[in-house]
Design an enzyme around this catalytic site. Sequence first.
Site, PDB file in Angstrom:
ATOM      1  N   HIS A 153     -19.117  57.012 -17.149  1.00 25.87           N
ATOM      2  CA  HIS A 153     -19.221  58.470 -17.031  1.00 25.87           C
ATOM      3  C   HIS A 153     -20.679  58.840 -17.276  1.00 25.87           C
ATOM      4  O   HIS A 153     -21.360  58.165 -18.064  1.00 25.87           O
ATOM      5  CB  HIS A 153     -18.444  59.212 -18.115  1.00 25.87           C
ATOM      6  CG  HIS A 153     -16.990  58.916 -18.243  1.00 25.87           C
ATOM      7  ND1 HIS A 153     -16.507  57.834 -18.923  1.00 25.87           N
ATOM      8  CD2 HIS A 153     -15.906  59.621 -17.840  1.00 25.87           C
ATOM      9  CE1 HIS A 153     -15.175  57.868 -18.916  1.00 25.87           C
ATOM     10  NE2 HIS A 153     -14.787  58.933 -18.262  1.00 25.87           N
TER      11      HIS A 153
ATOM     12  N   GLU B 169      -7.004  59.777 -11.259  1.00 20.24           N
ATOM     13  CA  GLU B 169      -6.346  58.927 -12.260  1.00 20.24           C
ATOM     14  C   GLU B 169      -5.245  59.696 -12.978  1.00 20.24           C
ATOM     15  O   GLU B 169      -5.523  60.597 -13.766  1.00 20.24           O
ATOM     16  CB  GLU B 169      -7.395  58.420 -13.264  1.00 20.24           C
ATOM     17  CG  GLU B 169      -6.822  57.461 -14.289  1.00 20.24           C
ATOM     18  CD  GLU B 169      -7.885  56.843 -15.177  1.00 20.24           C
ATOM     19  OE1 GLU B 169      -9.013  56.605 -14.705  1.00 20.24           O
ATOM     20  OE2 GLU B 169      -7.581  56.608 -16.357  1.00 20.24           O
TER      21      GLU B 169
ATOM     22  N   ASP C  23     -21.614  58.832 -20.922  1.00 20.97           N
ATOM     23  CA  ASP C  23     -21.703  57.552 -21.642  1.00 20.97           C
ATOM     24  C   ASP C  23     -23.124  57.024 -21.649  1.00 20.97           C
ATOM     25  O   ASP C  23     -23.500  56.268 -22.542  1.00 20.97           O
ATOM     26  CB  ASP C  23     -20.878  56.441 -20.951  1.00 20.97           C
ATOM     27  CG  ASP C  23     -19.457  56.845 -20.677  1.00 20.97           C
ATOM     28  OD1 ASP C  23     -18.924  57.657 -21.437  1.00 20.97           O
ATOM     29  OD2 ASP C  23     -18.891  56.341 -19.678  1.00 20.97           O
TER      30      ASP C  23
ATOM     31  N   GLU D 171      -3.463  53.584 -14.624  1.00 27.45           N
ATOM     32  CA  GLU D 171      -3.756  52.948 -15.913  1.00 27.45           C
ATOM     33  C   GLU D 171      -2.461  52.618 -16.637  1.00 27.45           C
ATOM     34  O   GLU D 171      -1.547  53.448 -16.717  1.00 27.45           O
ATOM     35  CB  GLU D 171      -4.624  53.898 -16.757  1.00 27.45           C
ATOM     36  CG  GLU D 171      -4.885  53.348 -18.139  1.00 27.45           C
ATOM     37  CD  GLU D 171      -5.985  54.078 -18.880  1.00 27.45           C
ATOM     38  OE1 GLU D 171      -6.973  54.492 -18.250  1.00 27.45           O
ATOM     39  OE2 GLU D 171      -5.853  54.216 -20.110  1.00 27.45           O
TER      40      GLU D 171
ATOM     41  N   ASP E 169     -10.239  49.516 -19.191  1.00 24.12           N
ATOM     42  CA  ASP E 169     -10.347  50.794 -19.903  1.00 24.12           C
ATOM     43  C   ASP E 169      -9.706  50.573 -21.274  1.00 24.12           C
ATOM     44  O   ASP E 169      -8.680  51.153 -21.608  1.00 24.12           O
ATOM     45  CB  ASP E 169      -9.640  51.899 -19.104  1.00 24.12           C
ATOM     46  CG  ASP E 169     -10.049  53.280 -19.581  1.00 24.12           C
ATOM     47  OD1 ASP E 169     -10.727  53.349 -20.622  1.00 24.12           O
ATOM     48  OD2 ASP E 169      -9.688  54.272 -18.932  1.00 24.12           O
TER      49      ASP E 169
ATOM     50  N   ASP F  25      -2.342  57.048 -26.653  1.00 25.39           N
ATOM     51  CA  ASP F  25      -3.004  56.229 -25.654  1.00 25.39           C
ATOM     52  C   ASP F  25      -3.982  55.334 -26.410  1.00 25.39           C
ATOM     53  O   ASP F  25      -5.148  55.672 -26.576  1.00 25.39           O
ATOM     54  CB  ASP F  25      -3.746  57.160 -24.680  1.00 25.39           C
ATOM     55  CG  ASP F  25      -4.406  56.410 -23.552  1.00 25.39           C
ATOM     56  OD1 ASP F  25      -4.057  55.252 -23.324  1.00 25.39           O
ATOM     57  OD2 ASP F  25      -5.262  57.013 -22.884  1.00 25.39           O
TER      58      ASP F  25
ATOM     59  N   ASP G  13      -6.793  50.685 -14.139  1.00 25.45           N
ATOM     60  CA  ASP G  13      -7.396  50.605 -15.462  1.00 25.45           C
ATOM     61  C   ASP G  13      -6.457  49.760 -16.306  1.00 25.45           C
ATOM     62  O   ASP G  13      -5.291  50.122 -16.514  1.00 25.45           O
ATOM     63  CB  ASP G  13      -7.555  52.005 -16.085  1.00 25.45           C
ATOM     64  CG  ASP G  13      -8.858  52.665 -15.660  1.00 25.45           C
ATOM     65  OD1 ASP G  13      -9.581  52.084 -14.825  1.00 25.45           O
ATOM     66  OD2 ASP G  13      -9.149  53.764 -16.173  1.00 25.45           O
TER      67      ASP G  13
ATOM     68  N   ASP H 118      -5.217  52.391 -25.764  1.00 26.75           N
ATOM     69  CA  ASP H 118      -6.244  51.684 -24.989  1.00 26.75           C
ATOM     70  C   ASP H 118      -6.590  50.316 -25.554  1.00 26.75           C
ATOM     71  O   ASP H 118      -7.766  49.980 -25.727  1.00 26.75           O
ATOM     72  CB  ASP H 118      -7.531  52.529 -24.915  1.00 26.75           C
ATOM     73  CG  ASP H 118      -7.427  53.667 -23.899  1.00 26.75           C
ATOM     74  OD1 ASP H 118      -6.659  53.544 -22.932  1.00 26.75           O
ATOM     75  OD2 ASP H 118      -8.127  54.682 -24.084  1.00 26.75           O
TER      76      ASP H 118
HETATM   77  C1  XUL Z   1      -8.667  58.501 -20.416  1.00 22.49           C
HETATM   78  C2  XUL Z   1      -9.120  57.595 -19.348  1.00 22.49           C
HETATM   79  C3  XUL Z   1     -10.498  57.808 -18.841  1.00 22.49           C
HETATM   80  C4  XUL Z   1     -10.628  57.615 -17.375  1.00 22.49           C
HETATM   81  C5  XUL Z   1     -11.997  57.974 -16.838  1.00 22.49           C
HETATM   82  O1  XUL Z   1      -7.414  58.228 -20.902  1.00 22.49           O
HETATM   83  O2  XUL Z   1      -8.411  56.698 -18.944  1.00 22.49           O
HETATM   84  O3  XUL Z   1     -11.333  56.945 -19.529  1.00 22.49           O
HETATM   85  O4  XUL Z   1     -10.366  56.296 -17.012  1.00 22.49           O
HETATM   86  O5  XUL Z   1     -12.377  59.259 -17.147  1.00 22.49           O
HETATM   87 CO    CO Z   2      -8.634  55.232 -17.520  1.00 18.66          CO
END
Ligand code: XUL
Ligand code: CO
Length: 434
Positions: free
Chosen positions: A100, A231, A103, A267, A338, A306, A295, A308
């Site tokens: 992004h 997404e 970032d 994702e 991700d 979430d 993702d 991750d």
């Molecule tokens: C948030 C997410 C983001 C997107 C990109 O949950 O997955 O990181 O992948 O904005």
């Molecule tokens: Co994502």
Amino acid sequence: MTDFFKDIAPVTYAGPDSTDPMAFHHYNPDEMLGGKALKDHLRFAIAYWHSFAWEGGDPFGGQTFERPWYPQDDMGRAKQKADTAFEMFRILGVPYFCFHDADVRPEGGSFAENTSRLDEMTDYFAGKMETTGTKLLWGTANMFSHRRYMSGASTNPDPDVFAFAAATVKSCMDATQKLGGENYVLWGGREGYETLINTDMGRELDHMGRFLNMVVDYKHKIGFKGTILVEPKPQEPSKHQYDYDAATCFGFLQKYGLENEVKLNLEQGHAILAGHSFEHEIATAAALGVLGSIDMNRNDYQSGWDTDQFPNNVPEVALAYYHILKAGGFDTGGTNFDAKLRRQSLDAEDLIASHIGGMDVCARGLKAAHAMLADGGLEEALEDRYAGWDTPAAKAMLNSDLGSIAARVAKDNINPTPRSGRQEILENYINRFV
Ligand code: XUL
Ligand code: CO
């Protein structure tokens, strides 16, 4: 060169019998699988935000990591962060990264300052990409962290925020184009609502549809060859997000005439939050012709957040890649981690080991998926299950009407005999491969 990773050597493939925690045991990038190297099937990418920008905070506590590029409010340190990032790409031999705008550059005081900082950083990236060979899987704009976006970006009740968001996406698409990015992603974390009491949902959806049409128009205007991806995620940070899941996104794309222009970046953790499995989302997108990229992560099934986390469940990952391979594999898409460390995983070594584990799990899943497809057991079972539809009478029925069908059922005394779905037998079959 930075000294962040000190003496961590480039990661190599040591095979499944090796006990070296800093080697690949299943991901052998050049290994051929069905006429294609593993690295070209999987197309791994590292997420800049989780690995380099996220400082280890959670809703109850702030930064736990200590990195030489903190605090992240200075262009010199942004370059130091980039040096470390490209060092990690090299150590892991990962072909792609994703970022992004927020970032990679410190937030400026205006749109113009944000853009010139982004330009300076992407010029810096361009040089590094040239020397390392690392490529950009996708770029995107962060339109959820800054307070201006608290009520949405393209769906904000304030047209000035819509304008700021549109200008920002333009600058991020320009940056993605400049770096040869293969996709551009839009994830609408704040495109939704906190409460319907203060929300005109119809208007917000129309604004979001118009915004996405402008993105597609701009893609064509600048000749961007990559894919525009949306997404899906059902909630978090918003109570409700309009891009809830794959099916909802497809309905949205169709309503605004974009189903042939935009695909989906799916994702795993978002699928779980939506009450689906990852393979459900992938199979849905494939069936609707909008499968783009993934993702890769996992959620903690108990926490409801979430989280991750890096993937570590081979059977789940195998089913995801099974549906991707069945749909013909990735085109411009890939496997973006991700995924982030746990906030107690403080060390540089943790950053490398987490990706090694994720890449190995994906390689195992992909190999299992490929073996299942090569064996063809599930396809045979499907063919057999739907075989009745190959008869001329069944085919003709789909072009007929209720009245004629009723007449045929009465005349031929059609009285269906239920057949086993054989779920357990098929689950046992899958377990032979994972
Ligand atoms: C948030 C997410 C983001 C997107 C990109 O949950 O997955 O990181 O992948 O904005
Ligand atoms: Co994502």
